[in-house]
Design an enzyme around this catalytic site. Structure first.
Site, short mmCIF file in Angstrom:
data_model
loop_
_atom_site.label_atom_id
_atom_site.label_comp_id
_atom_site.label_asym_id
_atom_site.label_seq_id
_atom_site.Cartn_x
_atom_site.Cartn_y
_atom_site.Cartn_z
N GLN A 125 0.82 -1.21 0.00
CA GLN A 125 0.00 0.00 0.00
C GLN A 125 0.86 1.27 0.00
OE1 GLN A 125 -3.62 -0.89 0.66
NE2 GLN A 125 -3.88 1.01 -0.46
N LYS A 128 1.87 1.80 -3.67
CA LYS A 128 0.66 2.03 -4.46
C LYS A 128 0.14 3.45 -4.22
CE LYS A 128 -2.31 -1.18 -3.93
NZ LYS A 128 -3.41 -2.09 -3.61
N LYS A 140 -2.76 -0.99 6.65
CA LYS A 140 -3.74 -2.04 6.33
C LYS A 140 -4.18 -2.67 7.64
CE LYS A 140 -5.73 -4.13 2.82
NZ LYS A 140 -6.16 -3.60 1.52
N GLY A 179 -12.58 -0.52 2.84
CA GLY A 179 -12.91 -1.94 2.70
C GLY A 179 -11.80 -2.75 2.04
N ASP A 180 -11.98 -4.05 2.05
CA ASP A 180 -11.14 -5.00 1.33
C ASP A 180 -11.96 -6.29 1.31
OD1 ASP A 180 -8.14 -5.33 0.30
OD2 ASP A 180 -8.60 -7.17 1.39
N THR A 224 -11.93 0.39 -8.08
CA THR A 224 -10.79 -0.53 -8.21
C THR A 224 -10.90 -1.34 -9.49
OG1 THR A 224 -10.75 -0.67 -5.80
CG2 THR A 224 -9.42 -2.27 -7.01
N ASN A 255 -16.23 -7.26 -5.12
CA ASN A 255 -16.26 -5.85 -5.54
C ASN A 255 -15.34 -5.58 -6.74
OD1 ASN A 255 -14.58 -3.06 -4.97
ND2 ASN A 255 -16.79 -2.81 -4.89
N SER A 392 -10.62 6.71 -2.99
CA SER A 392 -10.79 6.96 -1.54
C SER A 392 -10.18 8.32 -1.19
CB SER A 392 -10.09 5.87 -0.73
OG SER A 392 -10.92 4.74 -0.60
P1 NDP Z 1 -14.56 -9.21 -1.98
O1 NDP Z 1 -14.67 -9.77 -0.61
O2 NDP Z 1 -15.62 -8.28 -2.46
O3 NDP Z 1 -14.43 -10.39 -3.05
C1 NDP Z 1 -13.41 -11.32 -2.98
C2 NDP Z 1 -13.66 -12.35 -4.06
O4 NDP Z 1 -12.51 -13.20 -4.15
C3 NDP Z 1 -14.84 -13.26 -3.77
O5 NDP Z 1 -15.44 -13.65 -4.98
C4 NDP Z 1 -14.18 -14.44 -3.07
O6 NDP Z 1 -14.90 -15.66 -3.18
C5 NDP Z 1 -12.90 -14.55 -3.86
N1 NDP Z 1 -11.87 -15.18 -3.04
C6 NDP Z 1 -11.41 -14.77 -1.84
N2 NDP Z 1 -10.50 -15.64 -1.36
C7 NDP Z 1 -10.40 -16.60 -2.30
C8 NDP Z 1 -9.63 -17.78 -2.41
N3 NDP Z 1 -8.77 -18.13 -1.44
N4 NDP Z 1 -9.77 -18.54 -3.53
C9 NDP Z 1 -10.63 -18.17 -4.51
N5 NDP Z 1 -11.40 -17.08 -4.44
C10 NDP Z 1 -11.28 -16.31 -3.37
O7 NDP Z 1 -13.10 -8.50 -2.04
P2 NDP Z 1 -12.59 -7.39 -3.04
O8 NDP Z 1 -13.16 -7.61 -4.38
O9 NDP Z 1 -12.74 -6.08 -2.38
O10 NDP Z 1 -11.02 -7.71 -3.05
C11 NDP Z 1 -10.44 -8.63 -3.97
C12 NDP Z 1 -8.95 -8.37 -4.07
O11 NDP Z 1 -8.73 -7.01 -4.52
C13 NDP Z 1 -8.16 -8.50 -2.77
O12 NDP Z 1 -6.87 -8.97 -3.07
C14 NDP Z 1 -8.07 -7.05 -2.29
O13 NDP Z 1 -6.96 -6.86 -1.43
C15 NDP Z 1 -7.87 -6.35 -3.61
N6 NDP Z 1 -8.18 -4.92 -3.61
C16 NDP Z 1 -9.41 -4.48 -3.26
C17 NDP Z 1 -9.70 -3.14 -3.30
C18 NDP Z 1 -11.07 -2.62 -3.04
O14 NDP Z 1 -11.28 -1.40 -3.27
N7 NDP Z 1 -12.02 -3.42 -2.63
C19 NDP Z 1 -8.66 -2.14 -3.61
C20 NDP Z 1 -7.40 -2.72 -4.06
C21 NDP Z 1 -7.19 -4.06 -4.01
P3 NDP Z 1 -15.66 -16.25 -1.88
O15 NDP Z 1 -16.83 -15.34 -1.69
O16 NDP Z 1 -16.03 -17.63 -2.27
O17 NDP Z 1 -14.68 -16.19 -0.74
#
Ligand code: NDP
Length: 460
Positions: A125, A128, A140, A179-180, A224, A255, A392
């Protein structure tokens, strides 16, 4: 494990004299934190040319200071479940570096969360946030709390207990979470409500990702995923290619994945697959986003249900990797280390031309090497997914001025920021003799901004 040189310009001297001992020290001081080791190594591997050009950064021990968080918090989070039973989770906040602004970075609620994961995310972070050009430091946090199958009331009680400890460390000038994984608008709402109640302050700038009618920013939800696709489009443009007409495969359906899919479709690509932790779906006609959003954002269901409702041209594959689906562009948007060397080999064999990390560190180092050696355009997360934190920072800007911008204006600002990140990563890679290597470009460009601020502010 040793730190290897990824640039022909790095003298072996700098490597063995500076980087190897530095990495050894990271291992020694942070035992067992494998994801943090991986993230630190990935950055260290690319910094040799900077050290060769700027010995004052070595003398000031900037990297040693960067690798040591300014503050690390670990706390107990007790709460009552719906059956009245006591539950105990562990909360984390790592305030890594505030040279550029208040600590900024999301909260992750997932059973896998531990100190090493929070530190890898916080470390990434820092660079970034610097790349965005906005005044935000790196941090974080999160918890090993698993929100799956929990009622809204349980989520609320957990968030309230989490904030009851964390609030004393936050503030719009101090530390601003968002969030994350596992933390979306519902959780941010409960966290903000509790902060407001404890402090008796409606301090909008203390959290981002808020609801639109209580201080949130237009386009933050989308930012994102949208930003990742904007970066991909820039990367393709730099090669004389375009996104329109390409087949895009995405991992995750949260997300980042949903809004990456939306922007890809808006730019004329066809999104053919996405996934969750149970498997992936393929939809030859292109993923139906309204259905996906209803399923994942409203009903919080499983991806397999998509197929039941979509009809015969969609299929669900249980327990396999989405990267076996042939595509032109791959966007890993789920979690760390989800795209390994075998997946990369499969993607290359199937003709992938670009991979952009919507998630943080989803591709393993071996996968990145395979993709780069095959000439695939590869965008690291700290550049490609920076649109979320950048927006953000735009939310904080609106909160500070008690203003709110339109969706179109905010998206335009996001698009300018993503172009800026692309261009500065691209230029920096060229300047250091690695044209097209966005890993080198993003790491060095982000590092130099933070390093210069740290130098200017003295030994703190
Ligand atoms: P969400 O919780 O909204 O979604 C996560 C998704 O990834 C879900 O579909 C989940 O499936 C899947 N997932 C999580 N763990 C696993 C795993 N071990 N194997 C397979 N699928 C998995 O999170 P976000 O979309 O917010 O975040 C996704 C990524 O993006 C993360 O790495 C986060 O750090 C990164 N990120 C997010 C930002 C944001 O603004 N939200 C900003 C920058 C980076 P299931 O529901 O089955 O667990």
């Amino acid at each position: 494990m040793t730190v290897s040189s990824s640039s022909g310009r790095i003298s072996d001297g700098i490597h063995t004299r500076v980087l190897e001992p530095l990495y050894a020290e990271v291992l020694r001081r942070n035992p067992g934190e494998t994801e943090f080791h991986q993230a630190a190594r990935e950055v260290l591997e690319t910094l040799g040319p900077v050290f060769a050009d700027r010995p004052e950064l070595v003398d000031a021990r900037i990297v040693e200071r960067l690798c040591e968080p300014e503050r690390q918090l670990i706390f107990r989070v007790p709460w009552l479940d719906d059956r009245g039973r006591t539950q105990i989770n562990r909360g984390f906040r790592v305030e890594f570096n505030s040279a550029l602004g208040p600590y900024k970075g999301g909260l992750r609620f997932h059973p896998s969360v531990n100190l090493g994961i929070v530190k890898f995310l916080g470390f990434e972070q820092i660079f970034k946030n610097a790349l965005t050009g906005m005044p935000i430091g790196g941090g974080k946090g999160g918890s090993d709390f698993d929100p799956k199958n929990r009622s809204d009331n349980e989520i609320m009680r957990f968030c309230q207990s989490f904030m009851l400890e964390l609030y004393r460390h936050l503030g719009e000038y101090t530390d601003v979470p968002a969030g994350d994984i596992g933390v979306g608008s519902r959780e941010v709402g409960y966290l903000f409500g509790q902060y407001r109640r404890i402090t008796n302050r409606h301090e909008s700038g203390v959290l981002t990702g808020k609801g639109l009618n209580w201080g949130g920013a237009q386009a933050r939800t989308e930012a994102t995923g949208y930003g990742c696709v904007m970066f991909t489009a820039e990367m393709l443009r730099a090669r004389g290619l375009e996104l329109e007409g390409k087949r895009v495969s995405i991992s995750g359906s949260g997300n980042v994945a949903i809004y990456a899919a939306e922007k890809a479709q808006q730019l004329g690509a066809t999104v053919i697959s996405c996934s969750d932790s149970s498997g992936y779906i393929v939809d030859d006609k292109g993923v139906d986003l309204e259905l996906l959003k209803q399923l994942k954002e409203v009903e919080r269901g499983r991806i397999s249900e998509y197929v039941e409702r979509r009809g015969p041209h969609a299929r669900f594959v249980s327990g396999s990797s989405v990267w076996e689906v042939p595509c032109d562009v791959a966007l890993p948007c789920a979690t760390q280390n989800e795209l390994d060397e075998d997946d990369a080999v499969t993607l290359v064999r199937n003709g992938v031309i670009a991979v952009a990390e919507g998630a943080n560190m989803p591709a393993t180092p071996e996968a990145v090497r395979v993709l780069q050696e095959a000439g695939v355009a590869f965008a690291p997360g700290k550049a490609a997914n920076a649109g979320g934190v950048a927006t953000s920072a735009l939310e904080m800007q609106q909160n500070a001025s008690r203003d709110s911008w339109t969706f179109a204006y905010t998206e335009q600002r996001l698009s300018e920021i993503m172009r800026h990140i692309h261009d500065s990563s691209h230029r920096t890679a060229e300047r250091y003799g690695q044209p097209g290597n966005y890993v080198v470009g993003a790491n060095i460009a982000g590092f130099e901004i933070v390093a210069d601020a740290m130098l200017a502010q003295g030994l703190i």
